[in-house]
Every structure is written in C-alpha cells, then in structure tokens.
Design a protein around this motif. Structure first.
Motif, PDB file in Angstrom:
ATOM      1  N   PHE A 130     -14.163   9.063   8.049  1.00 13.40           N
ATOM      2  CA  PHE A 130     -14.308  10.420   8.550  1.00 13.40           C
ATOM      3  C   PHE A 130     -13.004  11.049   9.018  1.00 13.40           C
ATOM      4  O   PHE A 130     -12.994  12.196   9.417  1.00 13.40           O
ATOM      5  N   SER A 131     -11.878  10.316   9.030  1.00 11.19           N
ATOM      6  CA  SER A 131     -10.620  10.928   9.432  1.00 11.19           C
ATOM      7  C   SER A 131      -9.558  10.800   8.364  1.00 11.19           C
ATOM      8  O   SER A 131      -8.381  10.919   8.633  1.00 11.19           O
ATOM      9  N   GLY A 132      -9.951  10.522   7.146  1.00 10.00           N
ATOM     10  CA  GLY A 132      -9.005  10.495   6.055  1.00 10.00           C
ATOM     11  C   GLY A 132      -8.295   9.191   5.888  1.00 10.00           C
ATOM     12  O   GLY A 132      -7.306   9.111   5.164  1.00 10.00           O
ATOM     13  N   GLY A 133      -8.759   8.123   6.557  1.00 11.16           N
ATOM     14  CA  GLY A 133      -8.079   6.840   6.468  1.00 11.16           C
ATOM     15  C   GLY A 133      -8.128   6.252   5.084  1.00 11.16           C
ATOM     16  O   GLY A 133      -7.299   5.435   4.724  1.00 11.16           O
ATOM     17  N   GLY A 134      -9.136   6.633   4.270  1.00  5.11           N
ATOM     18  CA  GLY A 134      -9.260   6.058   2.945  1.00  5.11           C
ATOM     19  C   GLY A 134      -8.096   6.383   2.061  1.00  5.11           C
ATOM     20  O   GLY A 134      -7.810   5.688   1.094  1.00  5.11           O
ATOM     21  N   GLY A 135      -7.341   7.443   2.341  1.00  2.00           N
ATOM     22  CA  GLY A 135      -6.200   7.800   1.530  1.00  2.00           C
ATOM     23  C   GLY A 135      -4.912   7.229   2.055  1.00  2.00           C
ATOM     24  O   GLY A 135      -3.836   7.588   1.587  1.00  2.00           O
ATOM     25  N   GLY A 136      -4.983   6.382   3.048  1.00  2.64           N
ATOM     26  CA  GLY A 136      -3.798   5.745   3.578  1.00  2.64           C
ATOM     27  C   GLY A 136      -3.208   6.475   4.769  1.00  2.64           C
ATOM     28  O   GLY A 136      -2.203   6.066   5.312  1.00  2.64           O
ATOM     29  N   GLY A 137      -3.833   7.588   5.229  1.00  2.00           N
ATOM     30  CA  GLY A 137      -3.305   8.318   6.374  1.00  2.00           C
ATOM     31  C   GLY A 137      -3.712   7.663   7.671  1.00  2.00           C
ATOM     32  O   GLY A 137      -4.539   6.770   7.718  1.00  2.00           O
ATOM     33  N   ALA A 138      -3.125   8.133   8.776  1.00  2.00           N
ATOM     34  CA  ALA A 138      -3.423   7.570  10.089  1.00  2.00           C
ATOM     35  C   ALA A 138      -4.811   8.003  10.527  1.00  2.00           C
ATOM     36  O   ALA A 138      -5.196   9.149  10.400  1.00  2.00           O
ATOM     37  N   ALA A 139      -5.590   7.049  11.060  1.00  6.77           N
ATOM     38  CA  ALA A 139      -6.959   7.348  11.469  1.00  6.77           C
ATOM     39  C   ALA A 139      -7.037   7.787  12.914  1.00  6.77           C
ATOM     40  O   ALA A 139      -8.070   8.203  13.377  1.00  6.77           O
ATOM     41  N   ARG A 140      -5.947   7.682  13.658  1.00  7.80           N
ATOM     42  CA  ARG A 140      -5.971   8.080  15.056  1.00  7.80           C
ATOM     43  C   ARG A 140      -4.576   8.576  15.446  1.00  7.80           C
ATOM     44  O   ARG A 140      -3.593   8.228  14.812  1.00  7.80           O
ATOM     45  N   GLU A 214      -5.360   0.555  12.019  1.00  7.27           N
ATOM     46  CA  GLU A 214      -5.349  -0.048  13.346  1.00  7.27           C
ATOM     47  C   GLU A 214      -3.985   0.171  13.963  1.00  7.27           C
ATOM     48  O   GLU A 214      -2.997   0.430  13.249  1.00  7.27           O
ATOM     49  N   PRO A 215      -3.873   0.116  15.324  1.00  5.66           N
ATOM     50  CA  PRO A 215      -2.574   0.305  15.958  1.00  5.66           C
ATOM     51  C   PRO A 215      -1.555  -0.723  15.455  1.00  5.66           C
ATOM     52  O   PRO A 215      -1.880  -1.885  15.248  1.00  5.66           O
ATOM     53  N   CYS A 216      -0.344  -0.238  15.260  1.00  5.98           N
ATOM     54  CA  CYS A 216       0.724  -1.118  14.792  1.00  5.98           C
ATOM     55  C   CYS A 216       1.004  -2.186  15.847  1.00  5.98           C
ATOM     56  O   CYS A 216       1.239  -1.868  17.020  1.00  5.98           O
ATOM     57  N   ARG A 217       0.988  -3.444  15.433  1.00  3.71           N
ATOM     58  CA  ARG A 217       1.207  -4.541  16.382  1.00  3.71           C
ATOM     59  C   ARG A 217       2.674  -4.683  16.774  1.00  3.71           C
ATOM     60  O   ARG A 217       2.994  -5.240  17.818  1.00  3.71           O
ATOM     61  N   THR A 218       3.564  -4.190  15.932  1.00  2.00           N
ATOM     62  CA  THR A 218       4.989  -4.313  16.231  1.00  2.00           C
ATOM     63  C   THR A 218       5.418  -3.390  17.356  1.00  2.00           C
ATOM     64  O   THR A 218       6.134  -3.798  18.275  1.00  2.00           O
ATOM     65  N   CYS A 219       4.966  -2.121  17.302  1.00  4.22           N
ATOM     66  CA  CYS A 219       5.367  -1.153  18.324  1.00  4.22           C
ATOM     67  C   CYS A 219       4.250  -0.837  19.306  1.00  4.22           C
ATOM     68  O   CYS A 219       4.398   0.055  20.150  1.00  4.22           O
TER      69      CYS A 219
END
Length: 396
Positions: A130-140, A214-219
């Motif tokens: 529902f937030s466009g994550g399927g296209g590789g964009g950020a979901a949050r 998901e949130p980046c674990r590195t930063c």
C-alpha cells in the motif's frame, strides 16, 4: 501466531459474533465462552481445553483495534482459507506461488505475533503493497527520529491564572549538543551518507512476488553514519542541560489544564525534530474567590437587618470593587451577579462574579437588642409551616 493462521482461521466464527460486532459484544462473547470451556470447569477434557485456547486466540486478535483491522484487511485481500501449505495457486488457475514464499518458508511465521523463522511479517507485507514498496521504494519515512515529549508542572496563583501570566520555567532535560550542533559527529567532521541504503534509511528485499522494506540496520534508519562520534554527546546529538523558557499562560487557564509548547521537548537523535513540552497547570486556591467555569464566586455575610430592609453592598472583585444592591426581604443563600467581573473567555467575552449572600445570626445579644427583637417578633407574622404541621398532626 503466524500470519497464515489469520487467513485460515475465522476468529469471528470462533467467538460466535458478526464481523460488525462491537468491542463490548466481542468481550461479552469471549467471557461467556471462556467460562464455559475453562479447564478448571472441565477437568480432564482435552476438547474443552482446545476450545478455550481457540477462544483466547480469537479474543487476543479481535480485542485489539490495530490487530483486528489488520486481520480484516488480510482476510479481505487474500480470502479466508485461500491458501494451504505447499499448495500452488497455479494448480487451480491464477498466479502460481507457494504460500511459504509469502510467509517466509516452512518455519516463517510473523515474528510480530509470535511466529518463528526469518520471514517477513504481515505488517511488512502491507507496508510494501500500500505504500509502493513493491517497486523498490521506501515503505516508511526515513531520517533521524523525533525527540521525546517532556512533561513539567507549574503552580500558579489564582489571580495569575485568571488574568494570564508569563513566567520563566527552568528545566533540566536533554537538549541539543552545542559541541556538534546535534549531528552527533566530532567537530571538524560530518556524518556521511549510509552506503547500504544510500541515505533512504530503509532497505528493500524481494521475496516471492512481493518486496519488503525495513529500517536499514547499518544506520538504524537515520540515513547517515557517524564515523567519529562527538566526545560530548557520544554520537547521540543531545546532552542533558539546564535551560530556561519563558512560558505564556493565557488568561483563564484552569487547574489541571495542559499547555503544549511545540518543539520545546527533547531534541531528536542526530539532528532529528524535537518533541513537545507539555506543562501541567496547578492553580493555588484563593482566600476569597472560587471559580466555576468562567465565573468567579464569592460568599459575603450580611446581617438580618440588611437582608430584611435591603442595603447597598460593596464587595471586592479581582481588580477592585463593585457595589451591589441587596433587595429588601432577601433570603440567605441568594446569589447576586456582577456582570463582566469574572474570567476572560477566548472569544473576548468575560464571565461574571457570583456573590452568595449569607445571613449571619448573632451568637449573643444585648438586653436592648433582645427586647427589640421580641417586639419585632410580636409585630411579624409567623413563617408558614402548614405543610409541616399536617405531617406532625398525622403522627401525633
């Protein structure tokens, strides 16, 4: 509980309620079924124990507004009983995929609801769809997190609360680090863009037909990385400090009211937006005045003669004094109104001063006063007590 269970189990049917049932109806149904199937009431009955577990599982989801909404959305999207473990939708037509692809394999339950394995949960699935994550964009939204809100308490004098006042408020709480300016980096250095998420703060991975973010674990979802941390705040961007704020309390602020100061709370980590400051107001009682909404209240004693004959009464207000006319024959407890002498309202109008008259009976009398009172009593008709006398005669 795995997300697959949400599709295959009809929790409304388990509790025997409609999908439109209210929270109270769900709670009532659960209590009834739980009482009937509780193991203590059915010792040695494995079927009752299973019913009790099923009822508890259903109530655990439907009693939580967030879980219930997600459960309804999931069953609406995929359909109840639409998937079976290992079954391919392609065998009966439609898009071929294994339900294990959707929920993370054989052991891949939704960790949010107690499932095991490493698969993505239902919340990640929906955030992607529902937030466009399927296209590789950020979901949050990415970036430094917002700071926490701060609570404080201030005691005001009664008159200050009515008129409004500005006072300095000293707080000892986290504030922006002056050494690094809040970015968490050692002076002379700057945070660098995270090379894993490229500053987005989230990472996206494909699993089956869906993409999960998901949130980046590195930063840690900030989007930047601090290589050399500030020695003062150790990379957080905030330190505990004492600061003084001038806080304006509006006219008419009431006891127990909360004043919100946007952006005056704790700073966000590494330059993130600050939280808010909420100031709880405590109003000290006044020795003369009370308050009811926008009206001030005052109790004034008068003599019997003043009440019987009438008088002009000079009473104090919060800003001066006012003269009120006491009509002849005024009973004790009558309320006189001085308009516009109360609390200022937000619309520019002002409340009133309500003066309650209290007829005082003297504890002692001189001989002259006593004789005059006897003469007065002889000349005055008695108070009507017929409605009381009838009841007295009835009981003898």
């Amino acid at each position: 509980m795995s997300s697959k269970d949400w599709i295959e189990k009809d929790f409304y049917a388990v509790l025997g309620v409609d999908k439109s049932a209210s929270s109270d109806e769900i709670k009532k149904a659960y209590r009834k079924l739980a009482r009937e199937s509780h193991p203590d009431h059915n010792p040695g009955d494995p079927k009752a124990e299973e019913r009790f577990k099923a009822v508890s599982e259903a109530y655990n989801v439907l009693s939580d507004d967030t879980r219930r909404r997600e459960y309804d959305e999931m069953r609406s999207l995929f359909g109840s009983g639409a998937f079976r473990r290992g079954a391919r939708a392609g065998q009966g037509g439609g898009m071929p995929f294994d339900v294990s692809d959707l929920f993370g394999g054989a052991g891949g339950g939704d960790r949010r609801f107690g499932g095991g394995g490493g698969g993505a949960g239902f919340s990640d699935l929906f955030s992607s769809i529902f937030s466009g994550g399927g296209g590789g964009g950020a979901a949050r939204p990415a970036g430094p997190g917002r700071g926490r809100d701060v609570e404080a308490e201030v005691a005001l004098d009664f008159a200050d609360a009515v008129r409004g006042v500005t006072i300095p408020l000293t707080l000892r709480a986290p504030g922006v680090c002056d050494t690094c300016g809040g970015n968490g980096a050692k002076p002379g250095t700057q945070p660098r863009t995270c090379q894993v998420c490229h500053g987005a703060g989230v990472t996206t991975r494909n699993q089956g037909a869906f993409a999960f973010s998901e949130p980046c674990r590195t930063c840690q979802g900030v989007g930047t990385v601090v290589d050399e941390k500030c020695p003062e705040c150790r990379g957080t961007g905030g330190v505990t400090k004492t600061r003084t704020l001038n806080v304006r309390f509006p006219a008419g602020v009431a006891d127990g009211q909360r004043i919100r100061l946007a952006g005056r709370g704790e700073p966000g980590e590494r330059g993130g937006p600050p939280g808010d400051l909420f100031v709880q107001v405590k109003v000290r009682p006044d020795e003369l005045f009370g308050r009811t909404g926008d009206d001030l209240t005052l109790s004034v004693p008068i003599t019997f003669a003043e009440a019987a004959l009438g008088t002009d009464l000079r009473v104090p207000t919060l800003d001066g004094a006012v003269t009120l006319r006491v009509p002849a024959g005024t009973p004790s407890g009558r309320v006189l109104r001085a308009r516009g002498k109360g609390v200022a309202r937000r619309d520019g109008q002002v409340g009133d001063l309500l003066v309650t008259l209290d007829v005082v009976v003297p504890a002692t009398l001189s001989d002259t006063a006593r004789e005059a009172l006897r003469t007065f009593a002889e000349q005055t008709p008695p108070a009507s007590r017929e409605h009381l006398d009838a009841r007295v005669r009835r009981f003898g």
